[in-house]
Design a protein around this motif. Structure first.
Motif, PDB file in Angstrom:
ATOM      1  N   GLY A 100      -3.838   2.844  -2.159  1.00  0.00           N
ATOM      2  CA  GLY A 100      -3.496   1.542  -2.703  1.00  0.00           C
ATOM      3  C   GLY A 100      -4.368   0.455  -2.124  1.00  0.00           C
ATOM      4  O   GLY A 100      -5.529   0.301  -2.489  1.00  0.00           O
ATOM      5  N   PHE A 101      -3.814  -0.309  -1.174  1.00  0.00           N
ATOM      6  CA  PHE A 101      -4.542  -1.420  -0.588  1.00  0.00           C
ATOM      7  C   PHE A 101      -5.080  -1.073   0.791  1.00  0.00           C
ATOM      8  O   PHE A 101      -5.327  -1.940   1.603  1.00  0.00           O
ATOM      9  N   ALA A 102      -5.290   0.204   1.083  1.00  0.00           N
ATOM     10  CA  ALA A 102      -5.810   0.607   2.384  1.00  0.00           C
ATOM     11  C   ALA A 102      -7.176   0.000   2.627  1.00  0.00           C
ATOM     12  O   ALA A 102      -7.994  -0.130   1.732  1.00  0.00           O
ATOM     13  N   ASP A 160      -6.171   6.160  -6.992  1.00  0.00           N
ATOM     14  CA  ASP A 160      -6.724   6.822  -5.814  1.00  0.00           C
ATOM     15  C   ASP A 160      -8.117   7.338  -6.170  1.00  0.00           C
ATOM     16  O   ASP A 160      -8.254   8.223  -7.008  1.00  0.00           O
ATOM     17  N   GLY A 200       2.452  -0.693   6.335  1.00  0.00           N
ATOM     18  CA  GLY A 200       2.349  -1.937   5.581  1.00  0.00           C
ATOM     19  C   GLY A 200       3.600  -2.788   5.649  1.00  0.00           C
ATOM     20  O   GLY A 200       3.669  -3.849   5.027  1.00  0.00           O
ATOM     21  N   VAL A 227      -1.821  -9.472   2.564  1.00  0.00           N
ATOM     22  CA  VAL A 227      -2.242  -8.079   2.655  1.00  0.00           C
ATOM     23  C   VAL A 227      -2.093  -7.605   4.090  1.00  0.00           C
ATOM     24  O   VAL A 227      -2.092  -8.399   5.027  1.00  0.00           O
ATOM     25  N   GLY A 263      -3.471   1.154   6.665  1.00  0.00           N
ATOM     26  CA  GLY A 263      -2.745   1.886   5.636  1.00  0.00           C
ATOM     27  C   GLY A 263      -3.627   2.893   4.946  1.00  0.00           C
ATOM     28  O   GLY A 263      -4.826   2.940   5.155  1.00  0.00           O
ATOM     29  N   ARG A 264      -3.014   3.704   4.090  1.00  0.00           N
ATOM     30  CA  ARG A 264      -3.746   4.695   3.317  1.00  0.00           C
ATOM     31  C   ARG A 264      -3.354   4.519   1.859  1.00  0.00           C
ATOM     32  O   ARG A 264      -2.196   4.332   1.524  1.00  0.00           O
ATOM     33  N   PRO A 279      -7.782  -2.080  -6.244  1.00  0.00           N
ATOM     34  CA  PRO A 279      -7.039  -3.124  -5.515  1.00  0.00           C
ATOM     35  C   PRO A 279      -7.688  -4.500  -5.564  1.00  0.00           C
ATOM     36  O   PRO A 279      -6.992  -5.509  -5.656  1.00  0.00           O
ATOM     37  N   TRP A 337      -1.998   1.950  -7.724  1.00  0.00           N
ATOM     38  CA  TRP A 337      -1.840   3.357  -7.395  1.00  0.00           C
ATOM     39  C   TRP A 337      -3.078   4.195  -7.694  1.00  0.00           C
ATOM     40  O   TRP A 337      -3.081   5.412  -7.521  1.00  0.00           O
ATOM     41  N   HIS A 342       1.608  -3.050  -6.441  1.00  0.00           N
ATOM     42  CA  HIS A 342       1.122  -1.769  -5.908  1.00  0.00           C
ATOM     43  C   HIS A 342       0.073  -1.220  -6.853  1.00  0.00           C
ATOM     44  O   HIS A 342       0.328  -1.016  -8.041  1.00  0.00           O
ATOM     45  N   ASP A 391       0.806  -1.222   0.000  1.00  0.00           N
ATOM     46  CA  ASP A 391       0.000   0.000   0.000  1.00  0.00           C
ATOM     47  C   ASP A 391       0.836   1.268   0.000  1.00  0.00           C
ATOM     48  O   ASP A 391       0.297   2.363  -0.104  1.00  0.00           O
TER      49      ASP A 391
END
Length: 297
Positions: free
Chosen positions: A267-269, A192, A166, A260, A264-265, A244, A190, A188, A161
Protein backbone atom coordinates in the motif's frame (compact mmCIF):
# COMPACT_ATOMS: atom_id res chain seq x y z
CA UNK A 1 4.09 32.21 32.38
CA UNK A 2 5.19 28.72 33.34
CA UNK A 3 6.68 26.54 30.63
CA UNK A 4 4.48 23.72 29.52
CA UNK A 5 5.79 20.17 29.36
CA UNK A 6 7.20 18.69 26.18
CA UNK A 7 4.01 16.75 25.55
CA UNK A 8 2.29 20.09 24.94
CA UNK A 9 4.86 21.84 22.73
CA UNK A 10 4.73 22.56 19.02
CA UNK A 11 8.15 23.29 17.51
CA UNK A 12 8.61 25.15 14.22
CA UNK A 13 11.83 25.75 12.27
CA UNK A 14 12.58 29.39 11.41
CA UNK A 15 15.03 30.60 8.77
CA UNK A 16 13.78 34.04 7.71
CA UNK A 17 12.01 32.88 4.54
CA UNK A 18 8.39 33.52 3.67
CA UNK A 19 7.91 29.75 3.55
CA UNK A 20 9.05 29.49 7.17
CA UNK A 21 6.71 32.30 8.22
CA UNK A 22 3.84 30.45 6.57
CA UNK A 23 4.80 27.39 8.60
CA UNK A 24 4.97 29.54 11.75
CA UNK A 25 1.41 30.76 11.21
CA UNK A 26 0.18 27.21 10.65
CA UNK A 27 2.04 26.00 13.75
CA UNK A 28 0.65 28.86 15.85
CA UNK A 29 -2.93 27.98 14.95
CA UNK A 30 -2.21 24.33 15.68
CA UNK A 31 -0.63 25.16 19.05
CA UNK A 32 -3.64 27.30 19.95
CA UNK A 33 -5.98 24.46 18.97
CA UNK A 34 -4.01 22.04 21.15
CA UNK A 35 -3.60 24.44 24.07
CA UNK A 36 0.13 23.93 23.59
CA UNK A 37 3.24 26.10 23.84
CA UNK A 38 4.86 27.24 20.59
CA UNK A 39 8.64 27.05 20.30
CA UNK A 40 10.38 28.93 17.47
CA UNK A 41 13.77 27.43 16.64
CA UNK A 42 16.46 29.00 14.48
CA UNK A 43 19.75 27.16 13.95
CA UNK A 44 22.86 28.33 12.14
CA UNK A 45 26.42 27.37 11.43
CA UNK A 46 29.28 29.36 9.94
CA UNK A 47 28.90 28.78 6.18
CA UNK A 48 32.57 28.11 5.42
CA UNK A 49 35.83 27.25 7.06
CA UNK A 50 38.16 30.23 6.99
CA UNK A 51 41.89 30.39 7.43
CA UNK A 52 43.09 32.24 10.49
CA UNK A 53 43.50 35.92 9.77
CA UNK A 54 41.25 35.97 6.69
CA UNK A 55 37.97 36.49 8.57
CA UNK A 56 37.37 37.39 12.19
CA UNK A 57 35.27 34.38 13.19
CA UNK A 58 33.80 35.91 16.33
CA UNK A 59 32.62 38.97 14.42
CA UNK A 60 31.00 36.79 11.75
CA UNK A 61 29.27 34.68 14.38
CA UNK A 62 27.99 37.84 16.09
CA UNK A 63 26.53 39.10 12.81
CA UNK A 64 24.87 35.77 12.13
CA UNK A 65 23.38 35.59 15.58
CA UNK A 66 21.98 39.12 15.21
CA UNK A 67 20.38 38.19 11.87
CA UNK A 68 18.82 35.03 13.27
CA UNK A 69 17.50 36.91 16.31
CA UNK A 70 15.78 39.30 13.91
CA UNK A 71 14.27 36.35 12.10
CA UNK A 72 12.94 35.02 15.40
CA UNK A 73 11.38 38.39 16.19
CA UNK A 74 9.63 38.41 12.81
CA UNK A 75 8.47 34.84 13.38
CA UNK A 76 7.13 35.76 16.80
CA UNK A 77 5.12 38.61 15.29
CA UNK A 78 3.68 36.27 12.65
CA UNK A 79 2.76 33.73 15.33
CA UNK A 80 0.96 36.19 17.59
CA UNK A 81 -0.88 37.65 14.60
CA UNK A 82 -2.18 34.17 13.75
CA UNK A 83 -2.91 33.22 17.39
CA UNK A 84 -3.03 36.33 19.62
CA UNK A 85 -3.26 34.33 22.83
CA UNK A 86 0.13 32.65 22.37
CA UNK A 87 3.47 33.70 23.83
CA UNK A 88 6.02 32.06 21.51
CA UNK A 89 9.28 30.76 22.97
CA UNK A 90 12.24 31.74 20.71
CA UNK A 91 15.35 29.55 20.68
CA UNK A 92 18.58 30.35 18.82
CA UNK A 93 21.00 27.44 18.38
CA UNK A 94 24.54 27.39 17.03
CA UNK A 95 24.49 23.94 15.47
CA UNK A 96 23.58 21.71 12.53
CA UNK A 97 19.92 22.37 11.58
CA UNK A 98 18.92 18.71 11.10
CA UNK A 99 20.54 17.60 14.35
CA UNK A 100 18.94 20.55 16.13
CA UNK A 101 15.49 19.60 14.90
CA UNK A 102 15.94 15.97 15.85
CA UNK A 103 16.84 17.02 19.41
CA UNK A 104 13.91 19.41 19.55
CA UNK A 105 11.54 16.70 18.33
CA UNK A 106 12.38 14.56 21.35
CA UNK A 107 10.70 17.17 23.57
CA UNK A 108 7.79 18.09 21.33
CA UNK A 109 4.40 16.75 20.34
CA UNK A 110 4.72 18.15 16.81
CA UNK A 111 7.49 19.49 14.55
CA UNK A 112 6.57 21.90 11.73
CA UNK A 113 8.60 23.07 8.71
CA UNK A 114 8.06 25.02 5.53
CA UNK A 115 8.89 23.56 2.12
CA UNK A 116 11.40 26.17 0.99
CA UNK A 117 13.83 28.52 2.71
CA UNK A 118 16.68 31.01 2.44
CA UNK A 119 19.14 29.41 4.83
CA UNK A 120 19.39 27.41 8.02
CA UNK A 121 16.53 25.02 7.34
CA UNK A 122 16.58 25.57 3.56
CA UNK A 123 16.57 22.39 1.53
CA UNK A 124 15.72 20.16 4.47
CA UNK A 125 13.04 18.43 2.46
CA UNK A 126 14.99 17.90 -0.72
CA UNK A 127 16.90 14.69 -1.38
CA UNK A 128 18.67 12.60 1.23
CA UNK A 129 18.32 15.16 4.04
CA UNK A 130 14.54 14.70 4.13
CA UNK A 131 15.04 10.94 4.50
CA UNK A 132 17.41 11.46 7.42
CA UNK A 133 15.05 13.88 9.16
CA UNK A 134 11.85 11.91 8.60
CA UNK A 135 13.52 8.75 9.82
CA UNK A 136 14.93 10.32 12.98
CA UNK A 137 12.29 12.62 14.41
CA UNK A 138 10.69 11.53 17.70
CA UNK A 139 7.33 13.19 17.02
CA UNK A 140 5.10 13.72 13.97
CA UNK A 141 6.55 16.05 11.32
CA UNK A 142 4.28 18.42 9.36
CA UNK A 143 5.51 20.05 6.17
CA UNK A 144 3.51 23.15 5.25
CA UNK A 145 3.32 24.42 1.69
CA UNK A 146 3.25 28.12 0.78
CA UNK A 147 0.00 27.86 -1.15
CA UNK A 148 -3.32 28.96 0.28
CA UNK A 149 -4.96 26.09 2.12
CA UNK A 150 -8.58 24.90 2.11
CA UNK A 151 -10.84 26.13 4.87
CA UNK A 152 -11.73 24.43 8.12
CA UNK A 153 -14.49 22.41 6.47
CA UNK A 154 -12.03 20.48 4.33
CA UNK A 155 -11.27 16.86 5.23
CA UNK A 156 -8.20 15.25 6.74
CA UNK A 157 -6.81 12.44 4.55
CA UNK A 158 -4.85 9.44 5.85
CA UNK A 159 -3.04 6.82 3.83
CA UNK A 160 -3.59 3.40 5.41
CA UNK A 161 -0.95 0.80 4.51
CA UNK A 162 -2.75 -2.07 6.19
CA UNK A 163 -0.03 -3.04 8.66
CA UNK A 164 0.18 -2.67 12.46
CA UNK A 165 3.12 -0.28 12.14
CA UNK A 166 0.80 2.24 10.45
CA UNK A 167 -1.30 2.62 13.60
CA UNK A 168 0.51 5.79 14.69
CA UNK A 169 -0.43 7.60 11.47
CA UNK A 170 -4.07 6.49 11.75
CA UNK A 171 -4.25 7.64 15.37
CA UNK A 172 -2.74 11.03 14.51
CA UNK A 173 -5.20 11.47 11.65
CA UNK A 174 -8.21 10.69 13.88
CA UNK A 175 -6.88 13.12 16.49
CA UNK A 176 -6.52 15.88 13.89
CA UNK A 177 -9.94 15.26 12.38
CA UNK A 178 -11.56 15.35 15.81
CA UNK A 179 -9.76 18.54 16.87
CA UNK A 180 -10.66 20.25 13.57
CA UNK A 181 -14.25 18.94 13.56
CA UNK A 182 -13.68 17.64 10.06
CA UNK A 183 -14.33 14.51 8.03
CA UNK A 184 -11.60 11.87 7.88
CA UNK A 185 -10.96 10.31 4.48
CA UNK A 186 -9.18 6.97 4.95
CA UNK A 187 -7.55 5.67 1.78
CA UNK A 188 -6.02 2.26 1.12
CA UNK A 189 -4.20 1.60 -2.15
CA UNK A 190 -4.07 -2.15 -2.63
CA UNK A 191 -1.99 -2.36 -5.81
CA UNK A 192 1.07 -4.51 -5.15
CA UNK A 193 3.83 -4.12 -7.78
CA UNK A 194 5.08 -7.66 -7.14
CA UNK A 195 1.62 -9.11 -7.80
CA UNK A 196 1.17 -7.00 -10.91
CA UNK A 197 4.52 -8.12 -12.28
CA UNK A 198 3.57 -11.74 -11.74
CA UNK A 199 0.23 -11.19 -13.42
CA UNK A 200 1.91 -9.52 -16.38
CA UNK A 201 4.18 -12.55 -16.75
CA UNK A 202 1.24 -14.94 -16.78
CA UNK A 203 2.20 -16.58 -13.48
CA UNK A 204 -1.11 -15.77 -11.83
CA UNK A 205 -4.69 -15.20 -12.83
CA UNK A 206 -6.11 -11.91 -11.64
CA UNK A 207 -9.08 -12.03 -9.30
CA UNK A 208 -9.45 -8.32 -8.72
CA UNK A 209 -12.81 -8.74 -7.04
CA UNK A 210 -11.30 -10.96 -4.36
CA UNK A 211 -8.28 -8.67 -3.91
CA UNK A 212 -10.51 -5.63 -3.52
CA UNK A 213 -12.73 -7.44 -1.02
CA UNK A 214 -9.68 -8.40 1.03
CA UNK A 215 -8.43 -4.82 0.93
CA UNK A 216 -11.81 -3.52 2.07
CA UNK A 217 -11.85 -5.88 5.05
CA UNK A 218 -8.27 -4.95 5.93
CA UNK A 219 -9.08 -1.23 5.89
CA UNK A 220 -12.11 -1.78 8.12
CA UNK A 221 -10.02 -3.76 10.60
CA UNK A 222 -7.37 -1.04 10.79
CA UNK A 223 -9.97 1.67 11.45
CA UNK A 224 -12.26 -0.22 13.84
CA UNK A 225 -10.58 0.55 17.15
CA UNK A 226 -9.91 4.18 16.26
CA UNK A 227 -13.47 4.74 15.12
CA UNK A 228 -14.67 3.58 18.53
CA UNK A 229 -12.19 5.87 20.27
CA UNK A 230 -13.27 8.88 18.20
CA UNK A 231 -17.02 8.40 17.65
CA UNK A 232 -17.38 12.09 16.74
CA UNK A 233 -15.30 11.68 13.60
CA UNK A 234 -17.16 10.91 10.39
CA UNK A 235 -15.04 8.54 8.28
CA UNK A 236 -15.24 8.02 4.54
CA UNK A 237 -13.37 4.96 3.29
CA UNK A 238 -11.80 4.48 -0.14
CA UNK A 239 -10.16 1.31 -1.45
CA UNK A 240 -8.28 2.16 -4.63
CA UNK A 241 -6.44 -0.01 -7.16
CA UNK A 242 -3.75 2.47 -8.14
CA UNK A 243 -0.27 3.66 -7.26
CA UNK A 244 -0.06 5.28 -3.78
CA UNK A 245 1.42 8.52 -5.16
CA UNK A 246 -1.43 9.18 -7.58
CA UNK A 247 -4.00 8.04 -5.03
CA UNK A 248 -2.85 10.35 -2.24
CA UNK A 249 -2.30 13.33 -4.53
CA UNK A 250 -5.84 12.89 -5.82
CA UNK A 251 -7.39 12.88 -2.35
CA UNK A 252 -5.06 15.62 -1.07
CA UNK A 253 -6.60 18.05 -3.56
CA UNK A 254 -9.04 20.02 -1.41
CA UNK A 255 -7.89 18.50 1.90
CA UNK A 256 -6.57 20.53 4.83
CA UNK A 257 -4.03 17.85 5.82
CA UNK A 258 -2.76 14.53 4.47
CA UNK A 259 -1.21 12.03 6.89
CA UNK A 260 1.19 9.18 6.09
CA UNK A 261 3.29 6.81 8.14
CA UNK A 262 7.01 6.24 7.75
CA UNK A 263 7.17 2.45 7.96
CA UNK A 264 5.12 -0.45 6.62
CA UNK A 265 4.73 -3.00 3.86
CA UNK A 266 2.42 -2.77 0.88
CA UNK A 267 0.00 0.00 0.00
CA UNK A 268 1.71 3.13 1.28
CA UNK A 269 4.95 1.42 2.36
CA UNK A 270 8.10 3.47 2.02
CA UNK A 271 6.32 6.79 1.54
CA UNK A 272 8.88 8.62 3.64
CA UNK A 273 11.97 6.72 2.63
CA UNK A 274 11.57 6.70 -1.14
CA UNK A 275 10.56 8.63 -4.22
CA UNK A 276 6.83 8.52 -3.41
CA UNK A 277 7.29 10.49 -0.21
CA UNK A 278 9.44 13.14 -1.84
CA UNK A 279 6.91 13.51 -4.64
CA UNK A 280 4.12 13.94 -2.12
CA UNK A 281 6.09 16.49 -0.08
CA UNK A 282 6.87 18.52 -3.18
CA UNK A 283 3.51 18.31 -4.93
CA UNK A 284 0.72 17.81 -2.39
CA UNK A 285 -1.44 20.96 -2.39
CA UNK A 286 -1.89 20.86 1.39
CA UNK A 287 0.27 20.28 4.50
CA UNK A 288 1.69 16.77 4.80
CA UNK A 289 2.08 15.04 8.17
CA UNK A 290 4.68 12.27 8.44
CA UNK A 291 4.12 10.10 11.50
CA UNK A 292 7.06 7.86 12.31
CA UNK A 293 6.38 4.56 14.03
CA UNK A 294 9.10 3.81 16.61
CA UNK A 295 11.04 0.61 16.10
CA UNK A 296 10.08 -2.22 18.43
CA UNK A 297 13.45 -3.96 18.16
Amino acid sequence: MARQGHQHRVVVGVDGSESALHAVRWAAEEAERRGAALRLVSAFRLPFRYRAGVVEIDSLRTLLRAEHRRQLVDAGSAATAAAPGLRPEPELVDGVPVDTLVRESSEASLLVLGTRGLGGFAGLLVGSTSVALAGRTHCPLVVVRDADEPGTGAPVVVGVDGTPVGEAAIGFAFEQASARDSELVAVHSWTDPAVLNALAGGALMADYGMLEEQATVLLAERLAGWQERYPDVRVTRHVVRDHPTRTLLHFADGAQLVVVGSRGRGGFAGLVLGSTSQHLLHHAPCPVAVVRTPRSD
